[in-house]
Motif scaffolding. Structure first.
Motif, PDB file in Angstrom:
ATOM      1  N   ASN A   8       2.922  -8.755  -2.326  1.00 36.81           N
ATOM      2  CA  ASN A   8       3.744  -7.555  -2.545  1.00 36.81           C
ATOM      3  C   ASN A   8       4.594  -7.800  -3.789  1.00 36.81           C
ATOM      4  OD1 ASN A   8       2.737  -6.594  -0.141  1.00 36.81           O
ATOM      5  ND2 ASN A   8       4.506  -7.270   1.047  1.00 36.81           N
ATOM      6  N   TRP A   9       4.589  -6.835  -4.678  1.00 32.23           N
ATOM      7  CA  TRP A   9       5.239  -6.993  -5.974  1.00 32.23           C
ATOM      8  C   TRP A   9       6.091  -5.768  -6.280  1.00 32.23           C
ATOM      9  CZ3 TRP A   9       4.033 -11.604  -8.435  1.00 32.23           C
ATOM     10  CH2 TRP A   9       2.854 -12.259  -8.027  1.00 32.23           C
ATOM     11  N   ASP A  10       7.313  -5.984  -6.750  1.00 33.43           N
ATOM     12  CA  ASP A  10       8.192  -4.864  -7.113  1.00 33.43           C
ATOM     13  C   ASP A  10       8.386  -4.791  -8.625  1.00 33.43           C
ATOM     14  OD1 ASP A  10       8.512  -3.931  -4.597  1.00 33.43           O
ATOM     15  OD2 ASP A  10      10.579  -4.646  -4.324  1.00 33.43           O
ATOM     16  N   LYS A  38      10.419   3.240  -9.251  1.00 35.89           N
ATOM     17  CA  LYS A  38      10.121   1.802  -9.242  1.00 35.89           C
ATOM     18  C   LYS A  38       8.876   1.640  -8.380  1.00 35.89           C
ATOM     19  CE  LYS A  38      13.732   0.000 -11.429  1.00 35.89           C
ATOM     20  NZ  LYS A  38      13.432   0.152 -12.865  1.00 35.89           N
ATOM     21  N   HIS A  39       7.796   1.216  -8.958  1.00 35.86           N
ATOM     22  CA  HIS A  39       6.551   1.073  -8.198  1.00 35.86           C
ATOM     23  C   HIS A  39       6.555  -0.245  -7.427  1.00 35.86           C
ATOM     24  CE1 HIS A  39       4.414   3.475 -11.648  1.00 35.86           C
ATOM     25  NE2 HIS A  39       5.576   3.984 -11.328  1.00 35.86           N
ATOM     26  N   ARG A  40       5.921  -0.208  -6.271  1.00 36.60           N
ATOM     27  CA  ARG A  40       5.604  -1.453  -5.577  1.00 36.60           C
ATOM     28  C   ARG A  40       4.092  -1.605  -5.593  1.00 36.60           C
ATOM     29  NH1 ARG A  40       7.835  -3.873   0.039  1.00 36.60           N
ATOM     30  NH2 ARG A  40       9.543  -4.304  -1.380  1.00 36.60           N
ATOM     31  N   SER A  56       5.287   4.399  -4.193  1.00 32.60           N
ATOM     32  CA  SER A  56       6.576   4.852  -4.716  1.00 32.60           C
ATOM     33  C   SER A  56       7.116   5.917  -3.777  1.00 32.60           C
ATOM     34  CB  SER A  56       6.427   5.422  -6.135  1.00 32.60           C
ATOM     35  OG  SER A  56       5.856   6.716  -6.088  1.00 32.60           O
ATOM     36  N   PHE A 131       6.052  -7.048 -12.602  1.00 33.07           N
ATOM     37  CA  PHE A 131       6.479  -7.005 -11.203  1.00 33.07           C
ATOM     38  C   PHE A 131       6.895  -8.396 -10.749  1.00 33.07           C
ATOM     39  CE2 PHE A 131       4.599  -2.814 -10.151  1.00 33.07           C
ATOM     40  CZ  PHE A 131       3.736  -2.651 -11.222  1.00 33.07           C
ATOM     41  N   VAL A 134       7.893 -10.033  -3.911  1.00 27.99           N
ATOM     42  CA  VAL A 134       8.854  -9.807  -2.830  1.00 27.99           C
ATOM     43  C   VAL A 134       8.356 -10.501  -1.556  1.00 27.99           C
ATOM     44  CG1 VAL A 134      10.025  -7.739  -3.603  1.00 27.99           C
ATOM     45  CG2 VAL A 134       7.833  -7.499  -2.496  1.00 27.99           C
TER      46      VAL A 134
END
Ligand code: VL7
Length: 135
Positions: A8-10, A38-40, A56, A131, A134
């Motif tokens: 998982n990346w923010d 802010k995309h995840r 998003s 990113f 997380v």
């Protein structure tokens, strides 16, 4: 074996997303909303199948593919185009070519300094996103 992109990346930065969206013909109204997001990125791998989710508060986009296998992509919720897409590894970069109405369309993902990098390109526009992991 290239380093895994799974996780998982923010989003921490998003350079020239506006230019990329203009190249895709996204309306001014939608761009104004999309620019604030802010995309995840959620990347999962099951066997040789990848699932990539871009999430998003406004829209989500999920697709899956096998590396080296061409697939039909429909950019549902985005610019609503059909592409013949192909994802391959080029060194440590996961590279996608999206063949269709738009010239020079594609993206590449790689990891650098523990961050997930994404370069999106369409016509003469390049958008660069970074990113952080997380959890
Ligand atoms: C996906 C969007 C602009 C419409 C909404 C923006 C919502 C969240 O394609 C992308 O990543 C690749 C590689 O990971 C997976 O396909 C980035 C965002 C590009 C293009 C269209 C604006 C409306 C953004 C879904």
């Amino acid at each position: 074996m290239p380093v895994s992109l799974c996780g998982n990346w923010d989003m921490v930065s998003n350079v020239n997303f506006e230019g990329y969206m203009i190249a895709l013909g996204i309306s001014l109204y939608t761009r104004k909303i999309a620019l604030k997001l802010k995309h995840r990125k959620v990347i999962e791998q099951v066997g040789d199948q990848y699932v990539v989710k871009t999430l998003s508060t406004f829209r989500n986009y999920t697709f899956s593919f096998r590396v080296n296998e061409e697939f039909e992509e429909f950019t549902k919720g985005l610019d609503l185009r059909h592409c013949k897409s192909l994802v391959t590894w080029e060194g440590n970069k996961l590279v996608c070519i999206q063949e269709g109405e738009k010239k020079n369309r594609g993206w590449s993902h790689w990891i650098e300094d523990d961050k997930l990098h994404l370069e999106l390109h369409c016509e003469d526009q390049v958008c660069k996103q970074v990113f952080k992991r997380v959890i």
